[in-house]
Motif scaffolding. Structure first.
Motif, short mmCIF file in Angstrom:
data_model
loop_
_atom_site.label_atom_id
_atom_site.label_comp_id
_atom_site.label_asym_id
_atom_site.label_seq_id
_atom_site.Cartn_x
_atom_site.Cartn_y
_atom_site.Cartn_z
N GLY A 254 5.25 -1.39 6.35
CA GLY A 254 4.49 -2.37 7.11
C GLY A 254 3.12 -2.68 6.57
O GLY A 254 2.47 -3.62 7.03
N GLU A 255 2.65 -1.91 5.59
CA GLU A 255 1.31 -2.15 5.04
C GLU A 255 1.43 -3.04 3.80
O GLU A 255 1.44 -2.58 2.66
N THR A 256 1.53 -4.34 4.06
CA THR A 256 1.72 -5.33 2.98
C THR A 256 0.66 -6.42 3.02
O THR A 256 0.86 -7.50 2.47
N ASN A 257 -0.46 -6.14 3.69
CA ASN A 257 -1.54 -7.11 3.78
C ASN A 257 -2.55 -6.86 2.66
O ASN A 257 -2.55 -5.82 2.00
N GLN A 258 -3.44 -7.82 2.48
CA GLN A 258 -4.47 -7.70 1.45
C GLN A 258 -5.51 -6.65 1.83
O GLN A 258 -6.18 -6.08 0.96
N ILE A 259 -5.63 -6.37 3.12
CA ILE A 259 -6.58 -5.37 3.61
C ILE A 259 -5.80 -4.21 4.21
O ILE A 259 -4.72 -4.39 4.79
N PHE A 260 -6.34 -3.00 4.03
CA PHE A 260 -5.66 -1.79 4.51
C PHE A 260 -6.67 -0.90 5.19
O PHE A 260 -7.75 -0.62 4.66
N VAL A 261 -6.33 -0.47 6.40
CA VAL A 261 -7.18 0.44 7.15
C VAL A 261 -6.42 1.75 7.34
O VAL A 261 -5.44 1.80 8.09
N TRP B 89 0.85 -1.19 0.00
CA TRP B 89 0.00 0.00 0.00
C TRP B 89 0.88 1.23 0.00
O TRP B 89 1.94 1.26 0.64
N VAL B 90 0.42 2.25 -0.72
CA VAL B 90 1.24 3.44 -0.92
C VAL B 90 0.37 4.69 -0.79
O VAL B 90 -0.86 4.64 -0.89
N ILE B 91 1.04 5.82 -0.56
CA ILE B 91 0.41 7.13 -0.66
C ILE B 91 0.60 7.61 -2.09
O ILE B 91 1.71 7.58 -2.64
N CYS B 92 -0.49 8.03 -2.71
CA CYS B 92 -0.41 8.46 -4.11
C CYS B 92 0.35 9.78 -4.21
O CYS B 92 -0.02 10.78 -3.60
N LYS C 198 -21.71 5.23 12.91
CA LYS C 198 -20.27 5.45 13.10
C LYS C 198 -19.53 4.12 13.04
O LYS C 198 -20.01 3.11 13.58
N THR C 199 -18.36 4.15 12.44
CA THR C 199 -17.53 2.94 12.34
C THR C 199 -16.08 3.32 12.59
O THR C 199 -15.58 4.31 12.03
N GLN C 200 -15.41 2.54 13.41
CA GLN C 200 -13.98 2.72 13.63
C GLN C 200 -13.30 1.35 13.58
O GLN C 200 -13.87 0.36 14.02
N THR C 201 -12.08 1.37 13.05
CA THR C 201 -11.32 0.11 12.92
C THR C 201 -9.94 0.30 13.51
O THR C 201 -9.27 1.32 13.26
N PHE C 202 -9.51 -0.69 14.28
CA PHE C 202 -8.18 -0.68 14.88
C PHE C 202 -7.39 -1.87 14.35
O PHE C 202 -7.96 -2.96 14.17
N LYS C 203 -6.12 -1.66 14.14
CA LYS C 203 -5.24 -2.76 13.79
C LYS C 203 -4.59 -3.28 15.06
O LYS C 203 -4.00 -2.52 15.81
N MET C 204 -4.69 -4.61 15.28
CA MET C 204 -4.14 -5.20 16.48
C MET C 204 -3.30 -6.42 16.14
O MET C 204 -3.48 -7.05 15.09
N MET C 205 -2.41 -6.75 17.06
CA MET C 205 -1.50 -7.88 16.88
C MET C 205 -1.69 -8.87 18.02
O MET C 205 -1.76 -8.49 19.18
N LYS C 206 -1.77 -10.17 17.63
CA LYS C 206 -1.82 -11.21 18.65
C LYS C 206 -0.47 -11.94 18.65
O LYS C 206 0.04 -12.31 17.59
N ASN C 207 0.08 -12.15 19.84
CA ASN C 207 1.35 -12.89 19.92
C ASN C 207 1.34 -13.83 21.13
O ASN C 207 0.35 -13.94 21.82
#
Length: 241
Positions: free
Chosen positions: A124-131, A112-115, A232-241
């Motif tokens: 770090g944004e190399t997933n199929q989904i981007f928030v 994912w990139v900034i135009c 209203k909708t909000q999305t957070f990116k989280m990591m499980k380890n």
């Protein structure tokens, strides 16, 4: 060249006739290797023979077998060969679920990139989904096989506004191990959790303000936690380890 003599009376030649016999050798075409191309392939000029059903310069946009014919050599049958043109293409369409953007091309790699000119890589944004976490213009470089293509840039201008922010919404800890705590000053309609492929892996659709989610069954990795409260909708990116 072959000559014939016919003898007359007394053994003297009566007349001589000459016949020219031409032996034609058929033209042998060299094998042409198969071709793999991205999106399209332009047929090149041939050093020998000619295309059957195509012409040099034709643009091939679908995978197919291309026939090449040798010129006829007298009464001899002409030689022929063929090669396969494999056309790979990238699906650069995106889906939006109200919070995150999902690249519809599967089994690929993503960046994912900034135009801008040139595009700015989002580390770090190399997933199929981007928030997105801030307003801006974004795209994704999708690599599939030998093909690379950018999706069309899209604008995000709805973040950090009161109309779309759920008051007091917090998720933690991050990273988490088995459980995630949720706090909110507004009643939430539900929680959805997606993996990096955009697959729904957890759903809790009930009114809640403060809750603790048991996510012990999820494998380690990155997840996107989506909360909704009314419109209203909000999305957070989280990591499980």
């Amino acid at each position: 060249m072959i000559s014939y003599s016919l003898l007359g009376i007394g053994g003297e030649p009566n007349y001589v006739t000459t016949t020219v016999v031409t032996i034609s050798a058929p033209i042998q075409l060299q094998p042409i290797p198969d071709v793999a191309a991205c999106n399209f392939y332009i047929l090149p000029e041939l050093s020998e023979g000619y295309y059957s059903g195509h012409n040099s310069g034709d643009v091939i946009t679908t995978s197919q077998l291309v026939q090449v014919q040798a010129p006829a050599a007298g009464a001899c049958p002409s030689d022929s060969t063929s090669f396969y043109v494999g056309i790979n293409s990238v699906d650069i369409s995106l889906s939006f679920d109200g919070a995150g953007y999902h690249a519809n091309q599967s089994d690929a790699t993503y960046q994912w990139v900034i135009c801008s000119d040139p595009a700015i890589v989002i580390q770090g944004e190399t997933n199929q989904i981007f928030v997105p976490t801030e307003n801006g213009d974004y795209s994704v470089l999708i690599s599939y096989g030998d093909c690379q293509s950018y999706a069309q840039c899209f604008a995000v201008d709805y973040l950090n506004t009161n109309d779309h922010t759920i008051a007091g919404l917090e998720f933690g800890p991050n990273p988490f191990h088995d459980t995630v705590r949720i706090k909110s000053n507004e009643v939430l309609d539900g929680i959805l959790i997606y993996n990096t492929l955009g697959q729904l892996v957890f759903s809790q659709k009930q009114a809640l303000e403060n809750a603790q989610l048991n996510l012990s069954n999820l494998p380690n990795g990155s997840y996107f936690v989506k909360a909704t409260a009314g419109n209203k909708t909000q999305t957070f990116k989280m990591m499980k380890n």
